[in-house]
Design a protein around this motif. Structure first.
Motif, PDB file in Angstrom:
ATOM      1  N   ILE A 159      15.014  68.763 -62.665  1.00 12.41           N
ATOM      2  CA  ILE A 159      16.198  68.886 -63.516  1.00 12.41           C
ATOM      3  C   ILE A 159      16.558  70.366 -63.602  1.00 12.41           C
ATOM      4  CG2 ILE A 159      17.197  68.508 -65.811  1.00 12.41           C
ATOM      5  CD1 ILE A 159      15.158  66.268 -66.226  1.00 12.41           C
ATOM      6  N   PRO A 161      18.673  72.456 -65.946  1.00 12.34           N
ATOM      7  CA  PRO A 161      19.304  72.175 -67.238  1.00 12.34           C
ATOM      8  C   PRO A 161      20.516  73.023 -67.599  1.00 12.34           C
ATOM      9  CG  PRO A 161      17.282  73.411 -67.562  1.00 12.34           C
ATOM     10  CD  PRO A 161      17.352  73.085 -66.106  1.00 12.34           C
ATOM     11  N   GLU A 163      23.919  75.730 -67.004  1.00  8.15           N
ATOM     12  CA  GLU A 163      25.101  75.836 -66.147  1.00  8.15           C
ATOM     13  C   GLU A 163      24.829  76.671 -64.909  1.00  8.15           C
ATOM     14  OE1 GLU A 163      29.667  77.638 -66.360  1.00  8.15           O
ATOM     15  OE2 GLU A 163      28.571  77.170 -68.213  1.00  8.15           O
ATOM     16  N   ASP A 165      21.932  77.221 -63.555  1.00  4.93           N
ATOM     17  CA  ASP A 165      20.763  76.752 -62.803  1.00  4.93           C
ATOM     18  C   ASP A 165      21.185  75.975 -61.564  1.00  4.93           C
ATOM     19  OD1 ASP A 165      18.967  77.806 -64.624  1.00  4.93           O
ATOM     20  OD2 ASP A 165      18.709  75.938 -65.731  1.00  4.93           O
ATOM     21  N   HIS A 169      28.300  74.142 -61.509  1.00  5.93           N
ATOM     22  CA  HIS A 169      28.142  73.283 -62.687  1.00  5.93           C
ATOM     23  C   HIS A 169      29.141  72.127 -62.653  1.00  5.93           C
ATOM     24  CE1 HIS A 169      27.643  72.061 -66.844  1.00  5.93           C
ATOM     25  NE2 HIS A 169      28.896  72.393 -67.117  1.00  5.93           N
ATOM     26  N   SER A 177      19.983  65.372 -61.250  1.00 10.43           N
ATOM     27  CA  SER A 177      19.270  66.645 -61.495  1.00 10.43           C
ATOM     28  C   SER A 177      20.045  67.528 -62.450  1.00 10.43           C
ATOM     29  CB  SER A 177      18.929  67.441 -60.232  1.00 10.43           C
ATOM     30  OG  SER A 177      20.055  68.143 -59.741  1.00 10.43           O
ATOM     31  N   HIS A 178      21.360  67.260 -62.619  1.00 13.14           N
ATOM     32  CA  HIS A 178      22.156  68.116 -63.499  1.00 13.14           C
ATOM     33  C   HIS A 178      23.063  67.301 -64.429  1.00 13.14           C
ATOM     34  CE1 HIS A 178      23.736  71.959 -64.777  1.00 13.14           C
ATOM     35  NE2 HIS A 178      24.974  71.647 -64.446  1.00 13.14           N
ATOM     36  N   GLU A 182      20.068  63.826 -68.257  1.00 12.11           N
ATOM     37  CA  GLU A 182      18.845  64.529 -67.863  1.00 12.11           C
ATOM     38  C   GLU A 182      18.692  65.855 -68.605  1.00 12.11           C
ATOM     39  OE1 GLU A 182      18.267  64.168 -63.279  1.00 12.11           O
ATOM     40  OE2 GLU A 182      20.405  63.944 -63.703  1.00 12.11           O
ATOM     41  N   THR A 183      19.744  66.647 -68.595  1.00  8.75           N
ATOM     42  CA  THR A 183      19.633  67.979 -69.192  1.00  8.75           C
ATOM     43  C   THR A 183      19.423  67.909 -70.697  1.00  8.75           C
ATOM     44  OG1 THR A 183      22.047  68.181 -69.373  1.00  8.75           O
ATOM     45  CG2 THR A 183      21.027  68.994 -67.357  1.00  8.75           C
ATOM     46  N   GLU A 184      20.067  66.948 -71.354  1.00  8.32           N
ATOM     47  CA  GLU A 184      19.874  66.791 -72.802  1.00  8.32           C
ATOM     48  C   GLU A 184      18.440  66.412 -73.121  1.00  8.32           C
ATOM     49  OE1 GLU A 184      22.827  63.931 -73.802  1.00  8.32           O
ATOM     50  OE2 GLU A 184      24.510  65.324 -73.460  1.00  8.32           O
ATOM     51  N   ASN A 187      16.084  69.426 -72.568  1.00 10.23           N
ATOM     52  CA  ASN A 187      16.199  70.395 -73.660  1.00 10.23           C
ATOM     53  C   ASN A 187      15.483  69.912 -74.918  1.00 10.23           C
ATOM     54  OD1 ASN A 187      17.613  72.497 -72.387  1.00 10.23           O
ATOM     55  ND2 ASN A 187      19.552  71.418 -72.612  1.00 10.23           N
ATOM     56  N   ARG A 226      19.395  75.132 -56.714  1.00 14.11           N
ATOM     57  CA  ARG A 226      19.212  74.590 -58.059  1.00 14.11           C
ATOM     58  C   ARG A 226      17.866  75.103 -58.596  1.00 14.11           C
ATOM     59  NH1 ARG A 226      20.520  68.148 -56.849  1.00 14.11           N
ATOM     60  NH2 ARG A 226      22.019  68.562 -55.174  1.00 14.11           N
TER      61      ARG A 226
END
Length: 270
Positions: A159, A161, A163, A165, A169, A177-178, A182-184, A187, A226
């Motif tokens: 992942i 997480p 912008e 990365d 974006h 993966s973005h 996933e990112t939430e 985090n 990434r």
């Protein structure tokens, strides 16, 4: 002056195939501890002799044939962390943990290989994506229930997480993966008591990658990367951080992994 520890995390994409690259890494960087992901080797066939010849007398690993697999290689004694869950009800060798017992103080170390999640970001129709989301949720709940101090968490989280990365974006928001689901979740896991050690050194508004696809003929020119590999630490270790390096040149080694190693240097005592 407190002794520094050098820690490397790397998705090696087959330990037996890339053992010569591990030797090259060790020769150039002289790490104290190496965490590997995607070792792709069952435990009875783990190349202990070859790894110990590199100076790592203390090993803790969990592997299976053909895919997954994680390993901690250490110059310091290791005390395995037991009673770790069977994530998502699967014994698929995605997590190994140990206490690194160093003279200056112990550190609990977790090495993860998070499921990639397949191609479609739809848990209703893609079981691999559902597995990935549930895996991160279970891990988050487990860390929320544990006292956390002097703990380091590394690995290929699959992942990216933030912008910056990812190379774009906007174009990757619907690419596994973005995606926001996933990112939430990642985090929320970070917020159980960790600090992003890589972003401690590289501001969030600067690009930072650790993975470049094999599909890119010239990965360096296209630079469509990434940040899938991560190093997290509990806040009590943050003042002891001294440096971080993404070993980009490893992507140009012969028969490379599509991931590159990440190095962090930190002290074990104040």
């Amino acid at each position: 002056m407190p002794r520094r520890m050098r820690l490397v995390t790397w998705n090696i994409n087959s330990l037996r195939l890339r053992l010569p690259l591990l030797e090259k890494l060790v020769r150039h960087l002289a790490p104290d501890v190496v965490c590997l992901q995607e070792t792709k080797v069952p435990d009875p066939l783990f190349p202990e002799d070859g790894v110990k010849a590199l100076g790592f007398e203390h090993l803790h690993y969990r592997g299976m044939k053909g895919y997954n697999g994680v390993a901690i290689l250490s110059r310091h004694p290791l005390k395995p962390v037991t009673q770790t869950p069977v994530w998502y009800g699967k014994e698929d060798c995605r997590h190994v943990a140990a206490t690194v017992c160093a003279p200056e103080g112990d550190v609990e170390l977790h090495d993860f290989y998070i499921p990639a999640g397949g191609d479609e970001p739809a848990p209703e129709t893609n079981p691999k994506f559902a597995h990935k989301l549930a895996f991160v949720e279970e891990v988050t709940e487990w860390f929320q229930s544990r006292p956390l101090n002097r703990t380091v968490l590394v690995g290929d989280f699959n992942i990216a997480p933030l912008e910056h990365d990812v190379w774009s974006h906007k174009q990757l928001l619907k690419i596994v993966s973005h995606t926001p689901p996933e990112t939430e979740r990642l985090n929320r896991w970070l917020q159980t008591g960790f600090v992003d050690a890589m972003r401690h050194f590289v501001p969030a508004d600067e690009k930072l990658y650790t993975w470049w696809s094999y599909r890119n003929r010239d990965w360096k020119k296209s630079n469509r990367g990434r940040r899938l590999d991560h190093v997290w630490m509990t806040p009590d270790l943050l003042p002891n951080l001294h440096g971080m390096t993404v070993v980009r040149e490893a992507r140009d080694w012969e028969s490379p992994s599509d991931h590159v190693p990440v190095v962090v240097d930190f002290s074990l005592s104040d």
